[in-house]
Design a protein around this motif. Structure first.
Motif, PDB file in Angstrom:
ATOM      1  N   ASN A  21      26.997 -24.937  -1.366  1.00 48.88           N
ATOM      2  CA  ASN A  21      26.587 -24.052  -2.457  1.00 48.88           C
ATOM      3  C   ASN A  21      27.360 -22.749  -2.436  1.00 48.88           C
ATOM      4  O   ASN A  21      27.754 -22.229  -3.488  1.00 48.88           O
ATOM      5  N   VAL A  22      27.556 -22.199  -1.224  1.00 50.33           N
ATOM      6  CA  VAL A  22      28.153 -20.867  -1.132  1.00 50.33           C
ATOM      7  C   VAL A  22      29.556 -20.828  -1.721  1.00 50.33           C
ATOM      8  O   VAL A  22      29.978 -19.804  -2.269  1.00 50.33           O
ATOM      9  N   LEU A  23      30.275 -21.931  -1.636  1.00 47.96           N
ATOM     10  CA  LEU A  23      31.635 -21.940  -2.173  1.00 47.96           C
ATOM     11  C   LEU A  23      31.617 -21.913  -3.699  1.00 47.96           C
ATOM     12  O   LEU A  23      32.392 -21.186  -4.333  1.00 47.96           O
ATOM     13  N   LEU A  24      30.712 -22.682  -4.302  1.00 50.32           N
ATOM     14  CA  LEU A  24      30.574 -22.637  -5.759  1.00 50.32           C
ATOM     15  C   LEU A  24      30.063 -21.272  -6.214  1.00 50.32           C
ATOM     16  O   LEU A  24      30.483 -20.757  -7.254  1.00 50.32           O
ATOM     17  N   GLU A  25      29.156 -20.679  -5.435  1.00 48.17           N
ATOM     18  CA  GLU A  25      28.657 -19.345  -5.773  1.00 48.17           C
ATOM     19  C   GLU A  25      29.788 -18.322  -5.737  1.00 48.17           C
ATOM     20  O   GLU A  25      29.891 -17.456  -6.616  1.00 48.17           O
ATOM     21  N   ALA A  26      30.648 -18.427  -4.724  1.00 55.27           N
ATOM     22  CA  ALA A  26      31.765 -17.490  -4.600  1.00 55.27           C
ATOM     23  C   ALA A  26      32.748 -17.644  -5.757  1.00 55.27           C
ATOM     24  O   ALA A  26      33.240 -16.652  -6.311  1.00 55.27           O
ATOM     25  N   VAL A  27      33.041 -18.892  -6.138  1.00 55.36           N
ATOM     26  CA  VAL A  27      33.930 -19.121  -7.283  1.00 55.36           C
ATOM     27  C   VAL A  27      33.282 -18.583  -8.557  1.00 55.36           C
ATOM     28  O   VAL A  27      33.951 -17.983  -9.406  1.00 55.36           O
ATOM     29  N   SER A  28      31.964 -18.773  -8.687  1.00 54.50           N
ATOM     30  CA  SER A  28      31.249 -18.244  -9.847  1.00 54.50           C
ATOM     31  C   SER A  28      31.322 -16.721  -9.903  1.00 54.50           C
ATOM     32  O   SER A  28      31.321 -16.131 -10.984  1.00 54.50           O
ATOM     33  N   ARG A  52      39.011 -16.121 -13.009  1.00 58.01           N
ATOM     34  CA  ARG A  52      38.299 -16.302 -14.282  1.00 58.01           C
ATOM     35  C   ARG A  52      38.246 -17.775 -14.672  1.00 58.01           C
ATOM     36  O   ARG A  52      37.222 -18.262 -15.167  1.00 58.01           O
ATOM     37  N   LEU A  53      39.338 -18.479 -14.455  1.00 64.03           N
ATOM     38  CA  LEU A  53      39.344 -19.920 -14.720  1.00 64.03           C
ATOM     39  C   LEU A  53      38.358 -20.638 -13.798  1.00 64.03           C
ATOM     40  O   LEU A  53      37.681 -21.587 -14.209  1.00 64.03           O
ATOM     41  N   GLY A  54      38.277 -20.169 -12.545  1.00 66.99           N
ATOM     42  CA  GLY A  54      37.339 -20.766 -11.602  1.00 66.99           C
ATOM     43  C   GLY A  54      35.901 -20.590 -12.052  1.00 66.99           C
ATOM     44  O   GLY A  54      35.097 -21.529 -11.999  1.00 66.99           O
ATOM     45  N   ARG A  55      35.550 -19.408 -12.513  1.00 65.81           N
ATOM     46  CA  ARG A  55      34.184 -19.172 -12.997  1.00 65.81           C
ATOM     47  C   ARG A  55      33.881 -20.051 -14.211  1.00 65.81           C
ATOM     48  O   ARG A  55      32.794 -20.634 -14.300  1.00 65.81           O
ATOM     49  N   LYS A  56      34.818 -20.154 -15.132  1.00 67.66           N
ATOM     50  CA  LYS A  56      34.600 -21.003 -16.308  1.00 67.66           C
ATOM     51  C   LYS A  56      34.381 -22.455 -15.897  1.00 67.66           C
ATOM     52  O   LYS A  56      33.523 -23.161 -16.452  1.00 67.66           O
ATOM     53  N   GLU A 110      41.352 -26.937  -6.916  1.00 70.25           N
ATOM     54  CA  GLU A 110      42.279 -26.271  -7.833  1.00 70.25           C
ATOM     55  C   GLU A 110      42.120 -24.755  -7.810  1.00 70.25           C
ATOM     56  O   GLU A 110      43.025 -24.018  -8.204  1.00 70.25           O
ATOM     57  N   TYR A 111      40.968 -24.287  -7.335  1.00 73.07           N
ATOM     58  CA  TYR A 111      40.671 -22.850  -7.358  1.00 73.07           C
ATOM     59  C   TYR A 111      40.489 -22.285  -5.956  1.00 73.07           C
ATOM     60  O   TYR A 111      39.885 -21.233  -5.781  1.00 73.07           O
ATOM     61  N   CYS A 112      41.039 -22.973  -4.957  1.00 78.40           N
ATOM     62  CA  CYS A 112      40.781 -22.597  -3.571  1.00 78.40           C
ATOM     63  C   CYS A 112      41.980 -22.971  -2.702  1.00 78.40           C
ATOM     64  O   CYS A 112      42.578 -24.037  -2.884  1.00 78.40           O
ATOM     65  N   GLN A 113      42.342 -22.090  -1.773  1.00 80.98           N
ATOM     66  CA  GLN A 113      43.345 -22.428  -0.771  1.00 80.98           C
ATOM     67  C   GLN A 113      42.690 -23.360   0.255  1.00 80.98           C
ATOM     68  O   GLN A 113      41.680 -23.007   0.865  1.00 80.98           O
TER      69      GLN A 113
END
Length: 323
Positions: free
Chosen positions: A241-248, A300-304, A267-270
């Motif tokens: 969850n924490v990774l999706l929360e951070a991208v959000s 911004r693309l990651g949050r979308k 695609e949004y993470c090293q």
């Protein structure tokens, strides 16, 4: 069910008797509520819910998460609950919800029936998990950290599945290259100064003054808002969850390439294919030095992406369809 967690200090016989009493109370409660479906989550709850639901002749939906089921990463009781669930999974649940595809495959390998497993991802409250300038100012001011300092953050409990050792050692290599960095560590289950093993790890890094322990924090959005880069080093995951929360929250991220992480946020993470302090330090420095415009566009693309695929609205519809 909360009562079942309060039995650590009593004798085994009394503990079993109290557990039986609480299960009986649960049966009476569910019978009185006259529910149609019993949804459970994780192994001990799956076992209890499976037995109770069978006795009440209700539809049962189990929930599974982990993709790493190796014995070394679990307490003995949890590991045997996993194995028992594998044996009973063809008989008790009508459907099994897996929130990760990697988790589905891992559970099929120990006996879970493939034809009963449905993939529904975890959800993120994207209305709450978004960066906040005022919270950033507040938490940094309380820590005495200026805007010039680049802060790396990790949120994870103290657990064999989490790799705090590589996180701390990799960060110490970043400190060899830059003076303007800090590492913030948060999470429950031992992420504070009562954990002697953690303190020894930090002291051995040689950069104790640049590492802060937050322990379990209630306002996690403040933590995300206060940091500049999110990192999650793990030996095994489902989809954290924490990774999706951070991208959000529009944070650049670096994470171990385990579980569903590569498929979901790759695609949004090293990604680190192997947990290695040198590789981690290189990934962190790359994100620290990333062009501001490029970083803003990526985050911004990651949050979308999270809003489109993992918002509460989109995931709840899939549960409604299942029920």
């Amino acid at each position: 069910l909360l009562e079942l967690r309060k039995l650590n200090s009593v004798s085994p016989v009394i503990k079993v008797l109290r557990q039986i009493r609480e299960i009986y109370r649960l049966i009476r409660l569910l019978a009185r509520l006259d529910v149609d479906v019993i949804q459970t989550w994780m192994y001990q709850s799956d076992l209890i819910g499976g037995v109770v639901g069978t006795l009440l002749r209700k539809k049962i939906v189990w929930g599974i998460y982990s993709s790493n089921l190796e014995r070394e990463y679990y307490k003995r009781s949890t590991y045997w609950a996993i194995r028992l669930c594998g044996s009973l999974s063809r008989y008790l649940p009508h459907r099994i919800v897996a929130c990760t595809r990697a988790g589905s495959l891992a559970h099929i390998d120990i006996g879970y029936p493939k034809d009963r497993i449905t993939h529904i991802p975890i959800a993120v409250d994207t209305n709450s998990f978004k960066k906040c300038a005022s919270k950033r100012f507040s938490i940094r001011q309380s820590c005495g950290v200026g805007e010039h300092t680049k802060v790396v953050g990790m949120v994870a409990r103290w657990d064999p599945q989490k790799d705090h050792k590589t996180m701390v050692e990799g960060f110490s290599l970043v400190c060899d290259e830059r003076l303007d960095v800090e590492l913030w560590l948060a999470g429950g289950y031992g992420m504070d100064d009562s954990n002697r093993e953690l303190l020894e790890l930090i002291e051995s890094s040689g950069v104790t003054s640049r590492i802060r322990l937050f322990g379990a924090i209630e306002d996690i959005v403040s933590f995300y808002s206060g940091i500049d880069i999110f990192a999650l080093l793990s030996n095994g995951e489902g989809m954290p969850n924490v990774l999706l929360e951070a991208v959000s929250c529009e944070l650049p991220c670096v994470a171990s390439s385990v579980g569903d992480i590569p498929n979901v946020v790759g695609e949004y993470c090293q990604l680190l294919k192997h947990n290695n302090d040198l590789k981690l330090s290189q990934a962190l420095i790359k994100l620290i030095e990333l062009d501001k415009g490029e970083a803003v566009n990526l985050t911004r693309l990651g949050r979308k992406y999270v809003i489109d695929n993992y918002s509460i609205e989109s995931v709840s519809k899939r549960y409604t369809d299942l029920y």
